[in-house]
Design an enzyme around this catalytic site. Sequence first.
Site, mmCIF file in Angstrom:
data_model
loop_
_atom_site.group_PDB
_atom_site.id
_atom_site.type_symbol
_atom_site.label_atom_id
_atom_site.label_comp_id
_atom_site.label_asym_id
_atom_site.label_seq_id
_atom_site.Cartn_x
_atom_site.Cartn_y
_atom_site.Cartn_z
ATOM 1 N N TYR A 245 -40.492 -9.083 18.512
ATOM 2 C CA TYR A 245 -40.369 -8.079 19.424
ATOM 3 C C TYR A 245 -38.951 -7.410 19.504
ATOM 4 C CZ TYR A 245 -41.079 -4.767 23.170
ATOM 5 O OH TYR A 245 -41.225 -3.696 23.996
ATOM 6 N N PHE B 240 -33.188 24.140 13.687
ATOM 7 C CA PHE B 240 -34.464 23.724 13.059
ATOM 8 C C PHE B 240 -35.539 23.369 14.128
ATOM 9 C CE2 PHE B 240 -37.262 20.073 11.960
ATOM 10 C CZ PHE B 240 -37.706 20.495 10.838
ATOM 11 N N THR B 241 -36.764 23.588 13.855
ATOM 12 C CA THR B 241 -37.959 23.628 14.695
ATOM 13 C C THR B 241 -37.753 22.582 15.937
ATOM 14 O OG1 THR B 241 -39.052 22.434 13.164
ATOM 15 C CG2 THR B 241 -39.447 24.722 13.204
ATOM 16 N N ASP C 35 -26.839 16.542 12.593
ATOM 17 C CA ASP C 35 -28.481 16.193 12.074
ATOM 18 C C ASP C 35 -28.203 15.628 10.701
ATOM 19 O OD1 ASP C 35 -30.825 16.107 11.164
ATOM 20 O OD2 ASP C 35 -31.650 18.159 12.092
ATOM 21 N N LYS D 250 -36.778 11.573 5.078
ATOM 22 C CA LYS D 250 -36.176 12.613 4.148
ATOM 23 C C LYS D 250 -35.220 11.591 3.292
ATOM 24 C CE LYS D 250 -38.114 15.400 7.135
ATOM 25 N NZ LYS D 250 -37.281 16.052 8.199
ATOM 26 N N ARG E 63 -42.171 29.317 6.214
ATOM 27 C CA ARG E 63 -41.071 28.988 6.897
ATOM 28 C C ARG E 63 -40.441 30.439 7.170
ATOM 29 N NH1 ARG E 63 -39.956 23.548 8.919
ATOM 30 N NH2 ARG E 63 -41.628 24.644 9.831
ATOM 31 N N PHE F 93 -46.579 26.614 14.319
ATOM 32 C CA PHE F 93 -46.902 26.702 12.989
ATOM 33 C C PHE F 93 -47.940 25.537 12.400
ATOM 34 C CE2 PHE F 93 -43.843 23.227 11.829
ATOM 35 C CZ PHE F 93 -42.885 23.552 12.831
HETATM 36 C C1 LIG Z 1 -37.566 16.808 9.735
HETATM 37 C C2 LIG Z 1 -36.199 16.950 10.329
HETATM 38 C C3 LIG Z 1 -36.078 16.604 11.644
HETATM 39 C C4 LIG Z 1 -37.236 15.972 12.261
HETATM 40 O O1 LIG Z 1 -37.404 14.853 11.990
HETATM 41 P P1 LIG Z 1 -38.838 14.063 11.910
HETATM 42 O O2 LIG Z 1 -38.663 12.711 11.158
HETATM 43 O O3 LIG Z 1 -39.801 15.109 11.180
HETATM 44 O O4 LIG Z 1 -39.329 13.854 13.410
HETATM 45 C C5 LIG Z 1 -35.007 17.095 12.093
HETATM 46 N N1 LIG Z 1 -34.077 18.063 11.525
HETATM 47 C C6 LIG Z 1 -34.273 18.339 10.205
HETATM 48 C C7 LIG Z 1 -33.348 19.193 9.441
HETATM 49 C C8 LIG Z 1 -35.299 18.079 9.580
HETATM 50 O O5 LIG Z 1 -35.728 18.353 8.177
#
Ligand SMILES: *Cc1c(COP(=O)(O)O)cnc(C)c1O
Length: 481
Positions: free
Chosen positions: A92, A144-145, A233, A276, A400, A467
Amino acid sequence: MKPQSPVQTPINLRTTGQQLHRRSWAEPWKIKMVEPIKKTTRRQREAALGAAGYNTFLLRSEDVYIDLLTDSGTSAMSDWQWAGIMLGDEAYAGSKNYYHLEDAVQKHYGFKHLIPTHQGRGAEHILSQIMIRPGDTVPGNMYFTTTRYHQEHAGAKFVDVIIDEAHDPVSLHPFKGNVDLAKLERVLKEAAHVPYVSLAVTVNMAGGQPVSMANARAVRELCTRYEVPVMLDATRAVENAWFIKAREPGFEGRTCAEILKEFCSYTDGCTMSGKKDALVNIGGWLSLNDGKLADKARNMVVIYEGLHTYGGMAGRDMEAMARGIEESVEDEHMRARVGQVEYLGELLQSYGVPVVVPIGGHAVYLDARRFYPNMPQDSFPAQTLSAELYLDAGVRSMERGIVSAGRDSATGKNHYPKLELVRLTIPRRVYTQAHMDVVAESVVAVYQQKVKAKGLKMVYEPEYLRFFQARFEPLKSKAKG
Ligand SMILES: *Cc1c(COP(=O)(O)O)cnc(C)c1O
């Protein structure tokens, strides 16, 4: 030394009779395990798409032939990562895999403190909550969303400070993700309080477009003058590093790893989606250099994610991500990664299909406005194109455009983004060049049928990030526009 172009244009020596003037590269791996995929008939796809409300997010993956919905969490892990999965220390607290992850993040990203989270938005949530006060302004290089959602949820107003070229799908600017320094300075001068500047690399919503090192340095200098931190980011920061190596003078001879480290040094912390660049199926983190802020983040992570040494991840997941980071910064990996995306992009361009240029790092973006020039944005051209693509051959893509852009949080009115795009997102190390050929041919088939498309109407709209779950029906006749 000039960097070898990541672009691998197929040359047909038999028909051209040309001399072999260059040597191709190939992926720096071979395939050890395969996962079967299934072809469907057009009738099956029509039924599946209808059941999914014409939203590719609502399709079952079993009904998809080639899945280019997203590069998020869809990477193939290496044998070394899978071996790491077996070394998960599921304690843990204080799992050794946490410390491996901390080492990898410090070594390659260079930030002092690591707070693991279940994925990127977990990190965005915590960062927004600890730094933003209601009424703040957060400038960023295009929204970004999930990032913007969390900033607004914490009470901030987001202001886009990306260069104008980013909104132009045909501008060939090599660094379309760059911050417009004049726009940024205006916000820094005029806003009552700016808790941080949000710098994303590469810029997903602009088409996976990079930010140059020179721009990052200039943003740092400007923000230092105004005593405002820069939060990165870092989701695709390694892909960004590859573009700097390939395009920015002076970086040809540097490695992606070196470039990444220098880039991060101009920022004060980062949110990261490990799904990613970092080659894992789940995971993320928040990094900070400021110890006091890191303490605040650790206080919050225990409420929303898990203890500060696992943050919602299993030990094995942290190990896979630590190893994924090591693999992601390899130049040969990035050459093949970005090279495959460029291969698809160039193929589509050679067929005359309108795409966003330059081709981005993780995806090829089809320009739905030029696909359907007479379709009004209120009939959802990109959503329509994404549906048509699925119907043609079972290729899944993502809208998008206006659906993703959502509504203004204050007025409730639709955002009308300039870019109305369909994203063909390439998972890392998953598909072959033959898959890319099949995709390109399907896009061309849809392009040739473009006059038949009528558009869609939205019949269900969720409150947040619409979306993901919105539902649509086909319009019976063409809307005028
Ligand atoms: C995917 C993404 C996020 C969010 O990450 P998640 O792992 O999907 O929560 C933030 N910023 C960018 C540019 C992304 O492509």
